[in-house]
Design a protein around this motif. Sequence first.
Motif, short mmCIF file in Angstrom:
data_model
loop_
_atom_site.label_atom_id
_atom_site.label_comp_id
_atom_site.label_asym_id
_atom_site.label_seq_id
_atom_site.Cartn_x
_atom_site.Cartn_y
_atom_site.Cartn_z
N PRO A 64 -54.84 -6.91 -25.02
CA PRO A 64 -53.83 -7.91 -24.65
C PRO A 64 -53.66 -8.97 -25.73
N ARG A 65 -52.42 -9.20 -26.10
CA ARG A 65 -52.01 -10.21 -27.10
C ARG A 65 -52.40 -9.82 -28.53
N LEU A 66 -53.18 -8.74 -28.69
CA LEU A 66 -53.59 -8.32 -30.03
C LEU A 66 -52.93 -7.02 -30.46
N GLY A 67 -52.45 -6.23 -29.50
CA GLY A 67 -51.75 -5.00 -29.84
C GLY A 67 -52.52 -3.75 -29.46
N ILE A 68 -52.09 -2.64 -30.03
CA ILE A 68 -52.61 -1.32 -29.70
C ILE A 68 -53.31 -0.78 -30.94
N VAL A 69 -54.54 -0.32 -30.77
CA VAL A 69 -55.32 0.18 -31.90
C VAL A 69 -55.67 1.64 -31.66
N ILE A 70 -55.40 2.48 -32.66
CA ILE A 70 -55.75 3.89 -32.58
C ILE A 70 -57.26 4.04 -32.64
N ALA A 71 -57.82 4.87 -31.76
CA ALA A 71 -59.27 5.02 -31.68
C ALA A 71 -59.87 5.52 -32.99
N GLU A 72 -61.02 5.02 -33.32
CA GLU A 72 -61.76 5.52 -34.48
C GLU A 72 -62.29 6.91 -34.17
N ILE A 73 -62.74 7.61 -35.22
CA ILE A 73 -63.33 8.93 -35.05
C ILE A 73 -64.79 8.87 -35.50
N ASN A 74 -65.69 9.18 -34.57
CA ASN A 74 -67.11 9.30 -34.87
C ASN A 74 -67.46 10.79 -34.79
N PRO A 75 -67.74 11.44 -35.93
CA PRO A 75 -67.97 12.89 -35.90
C PRO A 75 -69.08 13.32 -34.96
N ALA A 76 -70.06 12.46 -34.73
CA ALA A 76 -71.15 12.81 -33.81
C ALA A 76 -70.64 13.00 -32.39
N ASP A 77 -69.52 12.39 -32.06
CA ASP A 77 -68.97 12.51 -30.71
C ASP A 77 -68.40 13.90 -30.43
N PHE A 78 -68.08 14.66 -31.47
CA PHE A 78 -67.51 16.00 -31.28
C PHE A 78 -68.46 16.86 -30.43
N ALA A 79 -69.75 16.83 -30.74
CA ALA A 79 -70.72 17.61 -29.99
C ALA A 79 -70.80 17.15 -28.54
N ARG A 80 -70.70 15.86 -28.31
CA ARG A 80 -70.77 15.34 -26.94
C ARG A 80 -69.54 15.75 -26.15
N VAL A 81 -68.38 15.70 -26.79
CA VAL A 81 -67.15 16.13 -26.13
C VAL A 81 -67.24 17.60 -25.75
N MET A 82 -67.73 18.43 -26.66
CA MET A 82 -67.82 19.86 -26.37
C MET A 82 -68.84 20.16 -25.28
#
Length: 216
Positions: A64-82
């Motif tokens: 709010p009041r600061l805008g919309i920020v595209i999420a960063e990418i943490n490669p370690a999260d790929f394994a958790r997502v899978m």
Amino acid sequence: MANEKDSLTDTAYRRLEEDIVTLKLKPGEAVTESRLTEEFGMGRTPIREALQRLSWEGLITIRPRLGIVIAEINPADFARVMEARHGLEVLLAGASSRLASRAERDALRSCADDMRSAAAEADVADFLRLDKKFDEIVATASCNPFAAKAVGPLQTLSRRFWFRYLGEADLNPAAWNHVELMKAIESGDEKIALEKAEELMQHLRRQAAALVASID
């Protein structure tokens, strides 16, 4: 009017999702509703609703009041997502092989043919669009909206990781695994569909593990 609004929201969502997945909108980049409404030629309502959906899926942060920020990418999260995605995908593959309509099976055959062509032409962007189409067909064919809703954000995050770190290098193996799964679901052979879904998930999990290991 409701259908028209929903259609515009879906169009905005698809375009924004693709731009985020393919890094046209870069991790950490700030955007505004006004910029997106101008670029997309749409009103604020469909853009805002699309952004809310993307926020829920973890692709953007709305400040709010600061805008919309595209999420960063943490490669370690790929394994958790899978890890989270794996069981849901196998469940959906089995259900859709049993329950898909003739029209949905025909759509899977067509999608498989198009995916082969995308891989042959080394068209990563088209492959990702077809992967999204495949996921949507299976989500409907499985007749399990709860599992489909849970897995949807994980599929999108996976596509983003895959595009960022694998892309053309994994295009043919990834396409082959997807096509084999589509063929199994289309045939109605639940046992084979479960096996092919397991093979696809194991392939992606190996890729994710190798990515993490390369960083460590």
